[in-house]
Design a protein around this motif. Structure first.
Motif, PDB file in Angstrom:
ATOM      1  N   VAL A  99      52.081   5.072 151.072  1.00 10.58           N
ATOM      2  CA  VAL A  99      50.493   7.045 151.612  1.00 10.58           C
ATOM      3  C   VAL A  99      50.861   6.673 149.992  1.00 10.58           C
ATOM      4  O   VAL A  99      50.125   8.440 149.949  1.00 10.58           O
ATOM      5  N   GLU A 100      52.072   7.517 150.072  1.00  7.62           N
ATOM      6  CA  GLU A 100      52.306   7.668 148.423  1.00  7.62           C
ATOM      7  C   GLU A 100      51.528   7.673 147.033  1.00  7.62           C
ATOM      8  O   GLU A 100      50.719   7.400 146.348  1.00  7.62           O
ATOM      9  N   ALA A 101      51.880   6.277 147.242  1.00 14.29           N
ATOM     10  CA  ALA A 101      50.211   5.008 146.518  1.00 14.29           C
ATOM     11  C   ALA A 101      49.080   5.622 146.504  1.00 14.29           C
ATOM     12  O   ALA A 101      48.268   5.731 145.740  1.00 14.29           O
ATOM     13  N   ALA A 102      48.953   5.915 147.318  1.00 12.74           N
ATOM     14  CA  ALA A 102      47.762   6.664 147.985  1.00 12.74           C
ATOM     15  C   ALA A 102      47.327   7.200 147.764  1.00 12.74           C
ATOM     16  O   ALA A 102      45.844   8.078 146.851  1.00 12.74           O
ATOM     17  N   ILE A 103      48.209   8.458 147.421  1.00 16.17           N
ATOM     18  CA  ILE A 103      47.893   9.864 146.537  1.00 16.17           C
ATOM     19  C   ILE A 103      47.754   9.427 145.284  1.00 16.17           C
ATOM     20  O   ILE A 103      47.054  10.366 144.126  1.00 16.17           O
ATOM     21  N   ALA A 104      48.462   8.911 144.803  1.00 20.06           N
ATOM     22  CA  ALA A 104      48.619   8.691 143.619  1.00 20.06           C
ATOM     23  C   ALA A 104      47.174   8.116 143.247  1.00 20.06           C
ATOM     24  O   ALA A 104      46.549   8.857 141.523  1.00 20.06           O
ATOM     25  N   LEU A 105      46.877   6.861 143.838  1.00 21.28           N
ATOM     26  CA  LEU A 105      45.476   6.363 143.545  1.00 21.28           C
ATOM     27  C   LEU A 105      44.324   7.698 143.826  1.00 21.28           C
ATOM     28  O   LEU A 105      42.893   7.007 143.399  1.00 21.28           O
ATOM     29  N   ASP A 106      44.667   8.910 144.413  1.00 19.86           N
ATOM     30  CA  ASP A 106      43.774   9.959 144.663  1.00 19.86           C
ATOM     31  C   ASP A 106      42.736   9.421 145.469  1.00 19.86           C
ATOM     32  O   ASP A 106      41.223   9.375 145.348  1.00 19.86           O
ATOM     33  N   LEU A 107      42.969   8.794 146.692  1.00 14.32           N
ATOM     34  CA  LEU A 107      42.505   8.104 147.962  1.00 14.32           C
ATOM     35  C   LEU A 107      41.800   9.368 148.727  1.00 14.32           C
ATOM     36  O   LEU A 107      40.387   8.703 149.577  1.00 14.32           O
ATOM     37  N   GLY A 108      42.396  10.829 148.932  1.00 14.18           N
ATOM     38  CA  GLY A 108      41.505  11.161 149.673  1.00 14.18           C
ATOM     39  C   GLY A 108      42.721  11.729 150.921  1.00 14.18           C
ATOM     40  O   GLY A 108      42.990  10.778 151.365  1.00 14.18           O
ATOM     41  N   LEU A 109      42.782  12.966 151.214  1.00 13.10           N
ATOM     42  CA  LEU A 109      43.257  12.845 152.728  1.00 13.10           C
ATOM     43  C   LEU A 109      43.125  12.259 154.190  1.00 13.10           C
ATOM     44  O   LEU A 109      43.290  11.917 154.452  1.00 13.10           O
ATOM     45  N   TRP A 110      41.445  12.408 154.231  1.00 10.59           N
ATOM     46  CA  TRP A 110      40.669  11.285 154.732  1.00 10.59           C
ATOM     47  C   TRP A 110      41.111   9.451 155.296  1.00 10.59           C
ATOM     48  O   TRP A 110      41.220   9.431 156.343  1.00 10.59           O
ATOM     49  N   HIS A 111      41.201   9.970 153.052  1.00 11.96           N
ATOM     50  CA  HIS A 111      41.571   8.075 153.705  1.00 11.96           C
ATOM     51  C   HIS A 111      43.085   8.437 154.199  1.00 11.96           C
ATOM     52  O   HIS A 111      43.185   7.410 154.938  1.00 11.96           O
ATOM     53  N   ILE A 112      44.099   8.763 153.881  1.00 11.83           N
ATOM     54  CA  ILE A 112      45.172   8.831 154.130  1.00 11.83           C
ATOM     55  C   ILE A 112      45.423   8.989 155.732  1.00 11.83           C
ATOM     56  O   ILE A 112      46.782   8.032 156.311  1.00 11.83           O
ATOM     57  N   ILE A 113      44.992   9.611 156.245  1.00  2.31           N
ATOM     58  CA  ILE A 113      45.055   9.645 157.718  1.00  2.31           C
ATOM     59  C   ILE A 113      44.604   8.440 158.386  1.00  2.31           C
ATOM     60  O   ILE A 113      44.806   8.070 159.247  1.00  2.31           O
ATOM     61  N   SER A 114      42.936   8.463 158.017  1.00  6.06           N
ATOM     62  CA  SER A 114      42.401   6.776 158.858  1.00  6.06           C
ATOM     63  C   SER A 114      42.992   5.952 158.288  1.00  6.06           C
ATOM     64  O   SER A 114      42.890   5.190 159.699  1.00  6.06           O
ATOM     65  N   ARG A 115      42.883   5.531 157.435  1.00  3.02           N
ATOM     66  CA  ARG A 115      43.312   4.279 156.300  1.00  3.02           C
ATOM     67  C   ARG A 115      45.437   4.034 156.617  1.00  3.02           C
ATOM     68  O   ARG A 115      45.048   2.807 156.513  1.00  3.02           O
ATOM     69  N   GLU A 116      45.775   5.019 156.002  1.00  2.88           N
ATOM     70  CA  GLU A 116      46.536   4.663 156.197  1.00  2.88           C
ATOM     71  C   GLU A 116      47.942   4.622 156.617  1.00  2.88           C
ATOM     72  O   GLU A 116      48.611   3.843 156.923  1.00  2.88           O
ATOM     73  N   VAL A 117      47.328   5.862 157.921  1.00  4.04           N
ATOM     74  CA  VAL A 117      48.903   6.805 158.559  1.00  4.04           C
ATOM     75  C   VAL A 117      48.094   5.961 160.178  1.00  4.04           C
ATOM     76  O   VAL A 117      49.124   5.094 161.444  1.00  4.04           O
TER      77      VAL A 117
END
Ligand SMILES: Nc1ncnc2c1ncn2[C@@H]1O[C@H](COP(=O)(O)OP(=O)(O)OP(=O)(O)O)[C@@H](O)[C@H]1O
Ligand SMILES: [Mg+2]
Lengths: 335, 395
Positions: free
Chosen positions: B283-301
């Motif tokens: 998730v931290e990597a996704a934040i660093a890659l600036d993938l966005g909150l929605w991506h983090i919820i729906s695709r990472e978490v």
């Protein structure tokens, strides 16, 4: 000298835990230049990861400032910040936790490429994924793309992590103990690859490790910062720090590094510290934090003033040891 | 189309046959007869039972499975072992679509495989399918007896109740009606209402739990406070009180009410899960890659919580079913026959709880409910394996 890519100025960072404020970083001043390797060494818990996260923009200092090409990070607009964020990437320590187990390697690499429109269509997306996997020596890429992280080895995953960081063409990569959890036999391969990538893309690398031998190998053309209990105690060009260490803590670390030749290692005199206990962050000793363990302790000086970083005549690197800066040499402390 | 009344119909059968032809034709083209036949069968059943709502998705899935067999050894430049310079990544729309379908098919097969590998999970799945098939297709073979059958009174008997006989395998109820027919017709509303109630509660819990964990601060404390407040009220007694004030002649409203009272437990679990998942390095990597909150919820978490949510959904369905049966048994929701719960209620109402002749009408719904619940519990054992790529076999 040109403006550094990134500069930390008087960075202080603390965490609240059970209503106690733990100062994890104090007075951190360091700069990372374009295309430079900076190595941060220190023992567990000294604040290396926290520093790395502040550099990568994943954590903010409690006070002090982070300057990007001379401009304070907080003053960038929202759009600029999200662009900025991509320029600083991190490769985590644990290759088993840094890739999402739910996605294939293709998906993992395609998310940032798609999100930031770095590819125009599906064909170029696939081509780019191939290029990235080839860059990190995962060949043939066709064997990797459809796998899930759990189907790869630790070293392979770490390479995927690096490839993922490369998708957004960063200017700086923080490699936080990036090889400490992979087999020794493949460490060198990954480190060499990082070197090549740096040369090819002109990025900077902040290499975090607790292993001075690894730091010496990896950052020979760069600089080393030695940390102790949340402070930088010595920072300078790697040959200076390794060849002629100034701070007693650096000397102790170096004396403990085993050499490849067992005879040399056996003859090597480990430095006798006055104590082996590392003080807790909640009770950092007054003055120089190292003084209760330091074999060159000078009462009245070391336990009184916080030493500042400065070079001396014999030592071109900056170090924080008041007696050495003042006297030019160190005398063993006699009890 | 009434969501709460899904019964096999001739139109559905026709629809099922029509959609079933598609995978069959496809399988003829690719010479994958086995997959095609099974797919066609599944399409017919789905269409038969649920019309287009069941038929069309099943058609897509069946076609995907057929394609996944056909594409297994196909040369894809993406997975070739050639060098970068020798590979052409251009592909037509059609190819991309086919690959997407093949991928879907592979996942479906892997899921089914995982389902069958876990013995108890598979037994649970079969149990659930048994009840589904009985309630959906049973009406085709058994006629519902709604009216009292006074003509069945045996000379000298005190009541119309009767034990099992060859004609009425589960016996007759207090009005002389065939218990089997009530069993076949009476499960549908209960099962669908429970499924809906569980679904609503789960959706509420997931949305509120993620919001609390990700937005934090006021949102978090507000949601947590409400949840704790609801948790302190015993929900079944409250359901009783509410049900006795408002009459729920609508299953939908009943499902919603159940959801409103039962989301907190699951919400807290979801919140804890999200809180722990969002600390992960990826998730931290996704934040660093600036993938966005929605991506983090729906695709990472979220993908890492599906099996957890699915298992909890099933458990919520169980609780919902018990609650609804409880309400019916206490006579607090309008009694609409046929219904398993109403059968038990009537047994109490007519004072035949201790009458051995009433065993058929009382025990049948009890056993059915218990078996259905057991199937649900067993089924959850498979869910983890179905959703977790690590446990799912790589085909
Ligand atoms: N989010 C946090 N909340 C509270 N304390 C934290 C947090 N992050 C780090 N710390 C504390 O800060 C201190 C330094 O942590 P850090 O991870 O930076 O050390 P490190 O040098 O990377 O150590 P290691 O070699 O074990 O990785 C530790 O004592 C840790 O407990
Ligand atoms: Mg660390």
């Amino acid at each position: 000298m040109s403006t550094p890519l990134l500069e930390l100025r008087d960075v202080y960072r603390s965490f609240e835990k059970d209503r106690v404020t733990i100062p994890v970083l104090q007075d951190i001043n360091l700069a990372v230049h374009e295309n430079e390797i900076l190595c941060i060494v220190g023992e567990s818990g000294c604040g290396k990861t926290t520093t790395g996260k502040i550099i990568a923009g994943l954590n903010d200092p409690s006070s002090g400032s982070v300057l990007i090409r001379g401009r304070e990070r907080a003053t960038f607009t929202k759009e600029e910040q999200s662009k900025l964020r991509r320029e600083f990437q991190i490769v985590h320590q644990d290759p088993f936790a840094s890739l999402n187990p739910a996605h294939t390697i293709e998906q993992i690499l395609s998310f940032p490429l798609k999100r930031h429109k770095l590819v125009s269509d599906r064909a170029s997306l696939r081509r780019r994924i191939w290029e990235l996997l080839t860059l990190v020596d995962l060949t043939p890429p066709g064997d990797i793309v459809n796998k899930y992280p759990h189907q790869l080895s630790g070293g392979q995953r770490q390479r995927v992590s690096i490839a993922r960081a490369l998708t957004v063409q960063p200017r700086l990569i923080v490699a936080d103990e990036a090889v400490s959890m992979v087999d020794v036999s493949i460490r060198v391969g990954i480190l060499k690859m990082l070197h090549q990538l740096r040369a090819e893309f002109g990025m900077s690398i902040v290499f975090i490790t607790h292993d001075l031998a690894l730091a010496k190998y990896f950052a020979w053309e760069g600089r080393i910062a030695v940390m102790y209990l949340g402070r930088i105690v010595e920072i300078g060009r790697t040959p200076d720090v390794i060849g002629n260490p100034a701070h007693p803590y650096t000397r102790a670390l170096l004396a403990a590094v085993p050499e490849a030749d067992p005879d040399i290692t056996r003859r090597k005199q480990p430095m006798r510290l006055r104590s082996d206990d590392i003080p807790k962050l909640t009770a950092i000793p007054r003055g120089c934090a190292f003084h209760p363990r330091c074999p060159f302790f000078v009462p009245g000086t070391c336990d009184h003033d916080v030493p500042t970083l400065a070079p001396s005549a014999e030592h071109p690197q900056e170090f924080a040891c008041t007696p050495l800066q003042q006297e030019g040499s160190l005398q063993p402390y006699a009890t | 189309m009434n969501l709460f009344a899904t019964v096999a119909s001739p139109t559905g059968l026709a629809l099922g046959v029509v959609v079933g032809i598609v995978p069959l034709v496809l399988s003829a083209y690719y010479r994958q007869w086995r997959a095609g036949l099974l797919g066609a069968l599944a399409c017919i059943m789905a269409g038969f039972g649920c019309g287009l709502i069941g038929g069309l998705p099943m058609m897509v899935v069946a076609c995907a499975v057929v394609i996944s067999y056909a594409y297994v050894n196909r040369q894809d430049p993406f997975t070739s072992r050639a060098a970068l310079s020798e590979v052409s990544f251009e592909e037509t729309r059609r190819e991309a679509f086919m690959r997407w379908m093949a991928n879907l098919g592979t996942n479906v097969r892997a899921g089914l495989n995982a389902l069958m590998r876990n013995k108890s999970g598979f037994i649970g799945f079969c149990g659930i399918m048994f009840f589904v098939i009985v309630t959906v297709f049973g009406p085709l073979f058994i006629e519902y007896e709604g009216r009292a059958r006074l003509d069945r009174r045996q000379p000298g008997a005190r009541s119309l109740l009767a034990g099992p006989s060859s004609e009425h395998p589960l016996g007759l109820d207090w009005q002389g009606r065939d218990v089997l027919s009530h069993m076949v017709y009476g499960g549908q509303r209960l099962i669908l209402t429970s499924l809906a109630a569980g679904l609503f509660a789960t959706i509420l819990a997931v949305v509120l739990g993620s919001a609390a964990a990700l937005l934090g601060r006021y949102v978090d404390s507000l949601i947590t406070t409400i949840a704790n407040f609801i948790l302190t009220i015993p929900s079944f007694p409250l359901l009783l009180v509410i049900a006795s004030i408002i009459k729920f002649d609508d299953s939908f409203a009943l499902a919603l009410l159940f959801a409103a009272l039962n989301w907190p437990v699951l919400m807290r679990a979801v919140r804890a899960q999200v809180l722990s998942l969002r600390e992960r390095d990826y998730v931290e990597a996704a934040i660093a890659l600036d993938l966005g909150l929605w991506h983090i919820i729906s695709r990472e978490v979220f993908p890492n919580m599906i099996s957890y949510i699915a298992v909890n959904y099933i458990f919520t369905v169980r609780v919902a079913m018990y609650s609804i049966v409880g309400l019916v048994f206490l006579g607090l929701v309008p009694l609409v026959e046929p219904d398993w719960g109403v059968m038990i209620f009537m047994g109490r109402q007519q004072g035949v709880l201790a009458n051995p002749l009433a065993a058929g009408m009382l025990l049948s719904p009890v056993v059915a409910i218990a078996l259905f619940q057991l199937s649900l519990v067993l089924f959850t054992r498979s869910l983890e394996e179905v959703f977790n790529p690590r446990l799912r076999s790589g085909l």
